[in-house]
Structures are given as structure tokens and as C-alpha cells.
Design a protein around this motif. Sequence first.
Motif, PDB file in Angstrom:
ATOM      1  N   TYR A 158      40.036  35.021  49.331  1.00  0.00           N
ATOM      2  CA  TYR A 158      38.161  34.660  48.644  1.00  0.00           C
ATOM      3  C   TYR A 158      37.051  33.481  48.636  1.00  0.00           C
ATOM      4  N   PRO A 230      38.131  40.467  49.119  1.00  0.00           N
ATOM      5  CA  PRO A 230      39.466  41.726  48.795  1.00  0.00           C
ATOM      6  C   PRO A 230      38.988  42.634  47.753  1.00  0.00           C
ATOM      7  N   ALA A 231      38.901  42.237  46.335  1.00  0.00           N
ATOM      8  CA  ALA A 231      38.778  43.773  45.986  1.00  0.00           C
ATOM      9  C   ALA A 231      37.796  44.824  45.960  1.00  0.00           C
ATOM     10  N   TRP A 232      36.935  44.747  46.742  1.00  0.00           N
ATOM     11  CA  TRP A 232      36.015  45.350  47.063  1.00  0.00           C
ATOM     12  C   TRP A 232      36.184  46.315  48.537  1.00  0.00           C
ATOM     13  N   THR A 235      36.247  49.911  50.559  1.00  0.00           N
ATOM     14  CA  THR A 235      35.452  50.679  49.646  1.00  0.00           C
ATOM     15  C   THR A 235      33.778  50.956  50.144  1.00  0.00           C
TER      16      THR A 235
END
Length: 341
Positions: A158, A230-232, A235
Motif C-alpha cells: 500500500y 492490493p485490495a482492489w 477487479t
Amino acid sequence: MASAVRTGTGTRSTAGGSLHVRRLGGMGAAGTGPVAGFVLATAIVLALSLRMPAGTAVVGLASLGILHNVLELRYMAGRFERVLHGPFLRLLAALITGIVLCRVLPASAGTRDGEILLAYGLLAAACVHALRHRPAVTAAAGAVIATAATASLSFPDYHFVVLTHLHNVVPLLFLWEWSRGMRRGRRAFRAVQVGWVLVIPVLILSGAFDGLTGSGSGWTDRLSVSYTPPAWQHTDAGLRFVTVFAFMALMHYLVWVWFMPRYAPDAAAAFERRVPVLSGRRAWALGLGAGAALAALFVSDYDQGTSLYAALATYHAYLEFPVLLMLVLGMGPRATAGGSA
């Protein structure tokens, strides 16, 4: 004995070996020019970024990346010459050189953490230098930096994504500082800057422009790894983050290759006093020549080109943060009624 020379952008006067450039018009004549220029640039760059996000990002970096590095360093060294000098400048250069070494060595957890720690070391050095007569505030700033460094070390992926996008937000502060010298049109100018730096990226990320955005590609997926948290990743948000980067990066380049050379000649003049070997067209020749060589490398080996660029760009990218921190802390140049430092 003093003398004055009328130039296309201001009156240049010399007295006792000193040089002062006074931006004319207020920027009276410049009051509408910068606003109209940024509105037009924003419209064109947004259209390109929406239709060809990956292409805009890659071509913009290959063609203007090195040139904007050179011209931004020239601006900072000239505009903030009262801050960037002596032992403090040497300390910043040593810390940034350490980051360069972290980037050119084989990637590992050690080099990654080393870059993070050296980056926060830059901020700590700036705080100590600016707040050296205020120990309590210095201690509070140190606590904030230590907390942020701990968070970055805990979530390094991040950290680097945020740093990448934050680098493209930085021009807002430089442009805001520059606009203090405007005698008219300042509010409109600042509103336009907030629009392209903050409002448009938020709209892109919210999906407001999805109907106008081109389809993704293999290159989009490749770039998404670097520009998406990273979380997205993996997508639909990946395409939006690449689009934001393409738009912001190209606007960032234009700030340094168009706006500052045209509307901040005093900074270039101050730099040329310090480094006469890069006076006049020589800085442009250096940026264009090195940029052409890098562009050729991008064509032949994109990964090697990006690695080389990341190392070369370290100095301008990381020097921004201590300079801006010290500007926020009140150690930047002061604008006069004529609009000059």
C-alpha cells in the motif's frame, strides 16, 4: 551599478551580481492565460486518458518522464535556493542516493524496507531543520513520522501505491504556492488546480466516466499491479486506477515542461546562477537527449526502461517531499507584490 533588461516574461535587473526576475502582469497578462491553458490541457488529457489509459501512461512516461525530471529539479533548486543549500542539501542528497541504491539492487524485503526508512528519514531531516528551535513541536513531528513509518513497513504494498499517486498530487502545492504572486485571477486559478488534481480523479474512481472509458488490455492489467491498491486488484477498479494515473501523470508532466518554464522564469534564472553549466537551452537539451535515449530503451525492453527510469527519477520524486514539508512549515520563499520570491 544596476541595470535592467526587458524580457518577454518580466524585467530582469542586476545589481551587485544579484539577479531578480519580476513576473509581470500579475500576473495581469498571465491572469487568464494559465487558467485557460490548464482548462484546455485538462480536457485534452482527460479525453486521451479515458480512451487509452495504458497507452497514455506508457507513452507519456517514455516521452516526457526524463525531461520533466530535469525541469522540476531546476525549478526546485532555483525557487527554493534559500532552503536547498549547504549541509542540509548534502544530507538530503545522501539520503536520496541511498534510496537510489535500494532501487538498483536486486529487489528484496531489505531493499524495500530500506527505501521506506530512508524516505521517512528525509521527512525527519526536514522537520529537524525547520523546527530546530521548537523542540516540543519537533518531538511531536517525530512521533507522527515514526507512526507513519511503522504503518508503511507493515503494509509496504500500500505504501508504494499511495506514494505513486501522491507524487502526482504534489504539483497542486507547488502551483498553490506560485499563485500567491498573482494580483488577479488567483481564485479561478486555484479552483482549476483543485479540479484536475482532486475532483476529476475522484470522479474517475467513482465510475462517473465508465461509459467513456476504453476497454482494458493486457497492458492495463500489467500497469494495474503498480497503480491499484492490493485490495482492489483483479477487479474493475484496476482500470479506473490506471486511468487516474495516466491522467494525473500527464498533467504532472505538463506542469513542469509547459507551465513552470513559461510562468516561473525567476526560478530558472536563480538556478542558472547556481549551475551556469546548465543555463539556457542546455537543461532542455539534457532532458530531451536523455529522454530520447530512455524512450529507445522502453521500445526495446520496457521492464529495463522502467527500472532505469525509477532510479533516475528518485532524486526529483523524493526531493519534493522535504521541500514541500518545509514550505508548509513556513520556510519557503515569500511572494512580493510583483509576484516574485
